[in-house]
Design a protein around this motif. Structure first.
Motif, mmCIF file in Angstrom:
data_model
loop_
_atom_site.group_PDB
_atom_site.id
_atom_site.type_symbol
_atom_site.label_atom_id
_atom_site.label_comp_id
_atom_site.label_asym_id
_atom_site.label_seq_id
_atom_site.Cartn_x
_atom_site.Cartn_y
_atom_site.Cartn_z
ATOM 1 N N SER A 21 -9.513 -2.818 6.235
ATOM 2 C CA SER A 21 -9.823 -0.785 6.052
ATOM 3 C C SER A 21 -9.377 -0.567 7.375
ATOM 4 C CB SER A 21 -10.952 -0.615 6.294
ATOM 5 O OG SER A 21 -10.257 1.223 5.610
ATOM 6 N N LYS A 29 -12.509 -2.959 3.039
ATOM 7 C CA LYS A 29 -12.459 -2.347 1.758
ATOM 8 C C LYS A 29 -13.573 -2.088 1.345
ATOM 9 C CE LYS A 29 -7.451 -1.267 2.257
ATOM 10 N NZ LYS A 29 -6.351 -0.731 1.675
ATOM 11 N N SER A 36 -8.905 -4.820 -5.551
ATOM 12 C CA SER A 36 -8.048 -4.399 -5.361
ATOM 13 C C SER A 36 -6.904 -4.997 -6.032
ATOM 14 C CB SER A 36 -7.835 -4.797 -2.885
ATOM 15 O OG SER A 36 -8.923 -3.612 -2.967
#
Length: 78
Positions: A21, A29, A36
């Motif tokens: 992230s 993340k 994702s």
């Protein structure tokens, strides 16, 4: 080996299965790479025309990030 739980599939996975992230800070993340990808594909499938419009505009505005884009390179060089 360190692990983290994905918020989507609820599995404990190795940290190398997550995207960063914020890489300088080392934060990851909340969703694993597979989830994702699935989430991005679902978002694109909802409105593929809007996605194509966005990507065309993005490529046009950022030609230096995509030097392999031959069509834009030919237009610039003549």
């Amino acid at each position: 080996m360190d692990t983290k739980e994905c918020k989507d599939c609820k599995q404990e996975l190795s940290l190398d299965l997550y995207h960063y992230s914020n890489k300088p800070k080392g934060t990851l993340k909340s969703y694993c790479k597979d989830c994702s990808y699935d989430r991005a594909q679902a978002h694109i499938a909802k409105d593929p025309i809007a996605y194509q419009y966005y990507m065309k505009r993005y490529y046009k505005e950022n030609p230096d990030k995509y030097p392999g884009n031959r069509r834009l390179a030919l237009k610039r060089n003549g």
